[in-house]
Write a protein that holds these residues in place. Sequence first.
Motif, PDB file in Angstrom:
ATOM      1  N   TYR A   9      15.625   0.576  -3.180  1.00 14.41           N
ATOM      2  CA  TYR A   9      14.360   0.985  -2.581  1.00 14.41           C
ATOM      3  C   TYR A   9      13.443  -0.222  -2.439  1.00 14.41           C
ATOM      4  N   ARG A  10      12.669  -0.230  -1.352  1.00  6.95           N
ATOM      5  CA  ARG A  10      11.691  -1.281  -1.111  1.00  6.95           C
ATOM      6  C   ARG A  10      10.535  -0.676  -0.337  1.00  6.95           C
ATOM      7  N   ASP A  11       9.405  -1.366  -0.291  1.00  6.23           N
ATOM      8  CA  ASP A  11       8.265  -0.886   0.487  1.00  6.23           C
ATOM      9  C   ASP A  11       8.595  -0.977   1.974  1.00  6.23           C
ATOM     10  N   THR A  25       5.449   3.416   2.067  1.00  2.00           N
ATOM     11  CA  THR A  25       6.079   4.106   0.955  1.00  2.00           C
ATOM     12  C   THR A  25       7.390   3.407   0.633  1.00  2.00           C
ATOM     13  N   ARG A  26       7.942   3.719  -0.514  1.00  2.00           N
ATOM     14  CA  ARG A  26       9.218   3.127  -0.898  1.00  2.00           C
ATOM     15  C   ARG A  26      10.341   3.912  -0.231  1.00  2.00           C
ATOM     16  N   SER A  27      11.283   3.185   0.375  1.00  4.04           N
ATOM     17  CA  SER A  27      12.360   3.819   1.109  1.00  4.04           C
ATOM     18  C   SER A  27      13.567   2.892   1.140  1.00  4.04           C
ATOM     19  N   CYS A  28      14.714   3.473   1.443  1.00  3.12           N
ATOM     20  CA  CYS A  28      15.926   2.660   1.638  1.00  3.12           C
ATOM     21  C   CYS A  28      16.369   2.735   3.102  1.00  3.12           C
ATOM     22  N   ALA A  29      15.459   3.146   3.997  1.00  2.00           N
ATOM     23  CA  ALA A  29      15.773   3.251   5.421  1.00  2.00           C
ATOM     24  C   ALA A  29      16.073   1.862   5.995  1.00  2.00           C
ATOM     25  N   GLN A  30      17.120   1.794   6.801  1.00  2.00           N
ATOM     26  CA  GLN A  30      17.500   0.531   7.430  1.00  2.00           C
ATOM     27  C   GLN A  30      16.611   0.292   8.649  1.00  2.00           C
ATOM     28  N   THR A  31      16.047  -0.898   8.752  1.00  2.00           N
ATOM     29  CA  THR A  31      15.162  -1.237   9.865  1.00  2.00           C
ATOM     30  C   THR A  31      15.579  -2.567  10.474  1.00  2.00           C
ATOM     31  N   LYS A  32      15.208  -2.760  11.741  1.00  2.00           N
ATOM     32  CA  LYS A  32      15.486  -4.022  12.427  1.00  2.00           C
ATOM     33  C   LYS A  32      14.208  -4.799  12.706  1.00  2.00           C
ATOM     34  N   GLU A  33      13.060  -4.112  12.610  1.00  3.46           N
ATOM     35  CA  GLU A  33      11.783  -4.741  12.929  1.00  3.46           C
ATOM     36  C   GLU A  33      10.954  -4.899  11.665  1.00  3.46           C
ATOM     37  N   SER A  34       9.937  -5.754  11.745  1.00  2.00           N
ATOM     38  CA  SER A  34       9.011  -5.917  10.635  1.00  2.00           C
ATOM     39  C   SER A  34       7.595  -5.967  11.185  1.00  2.00           C
ATOM     40  N   LYS A  42       4.444  -8.847   4.705  1.00  2.00           N
ATOM     41  CA  LYS A  42       5.333  -8.603   5.845  1.00  2.00           C
ATOM     42  C   LYS A  42       6.333  -7.556   5.387  1.00  2.00           C
ATOM     43  N   LEU A  43       6.291  -6.364   6.010  1.00  4.65           N
ATOM     44  CA  LEU A  43       7.115  -5.235   5.588  1.00  4.65           C
ATOM     45  C   LEU A  43       8.061  -4.808   6.700  1.00  4.65           C
ATOM     46  N   PRO A  44       9.195  -4.209   6.333  1.00  8.38           N
ATOM     47  CA  PRO A  44      10.067  -3.603   7.347  1.00  8.38           C
ATOM     48  C   PRO A  44       9.325  -2.467   8.052  1.00  8.38           C
ATOM     49  N   LEU A  45       9.581  -2.295   9.339  1.00 10.57           N
ATOM     50  CA  LEU A  45       8.882  -1.289  10.149  1.00 10.57           C
ATOM     51  C   LEU A  45       9.854  -0.206  10.574  1.00 10.57           C
ATOM     52  N   PHE A  46       9.471   1.057  10.342  1.00 10.96           N
ATOM     53  CA  PHE A  46      10.261   2.211  10.768  1.00 10.96           C
ATOM     54  C   PHE A  46       9.365   3.061  11.654  1.00 10.96           C
ATOM     55  N   LYS A  47       9.776   3.310  12.909  1.00 14.34           N
ATOM     56  CA  LYS A  47       8.964   4.050  13.868  1.00 14.34           C
ATOM     57  C   LYS A  47       9.358   5.524  13.863  1.00 14.34           C
ATOM     58  N   LEU A  48       8.343   6.399  13.846  1.00 17.07           N
ATOM     59  CA  LEU A  48       8.546   7.848  13.830  1.00 17.07           C
ATOM     60  C   LEU A  48       7.895   8.480  15.049  1.00 17.07           C
ATOM     61  N   GLU A  49       8.473   9.562  15.539  1.00 14.34           N
ATOM     62  CA  GLU A  49       7.878  10.305  16.655  1.00 14.34           C
ATOM     63  C   GLU A  49       6.704  11.151  16.189  1.00 14.34           C
TER      64      GLU A  49
END
Length: 86
Positions: A9-11, A25-34, A42-49
């Motif tokens: 888990y990471r932020d 939030t803390r997550s293990c979701a794989q992301t390609k953007e930051s 500098k955090l990983p970015l996860f986009k949601l609808e």
Amino acid sequence: MKEGIHPAYRDVCFVDLSNGFKFVTRSCAQTKESIDMEDGRKLPLFKLETTSESHPFYTGTQKSVDALGGRVEKFRNKFARVGIKK
């Protein structure tokens, strides 16, 4: 607990694409953007609808079919004149 079976888990910053709402939030979701946060991280970015900030259920803008009369009631009102003739 067993070693090596738990996710790392990471932020992660989640962004709602419909209104720009961000939360971390803390997550293990794989992301390609930051993304560069306001506090300098500098955090990983996860986009949601949709999130709780934009979903009609949480914002109170959801319409209930039953509150508007319901499907069966609408059908009965529409075809009330067309009945079985004796």
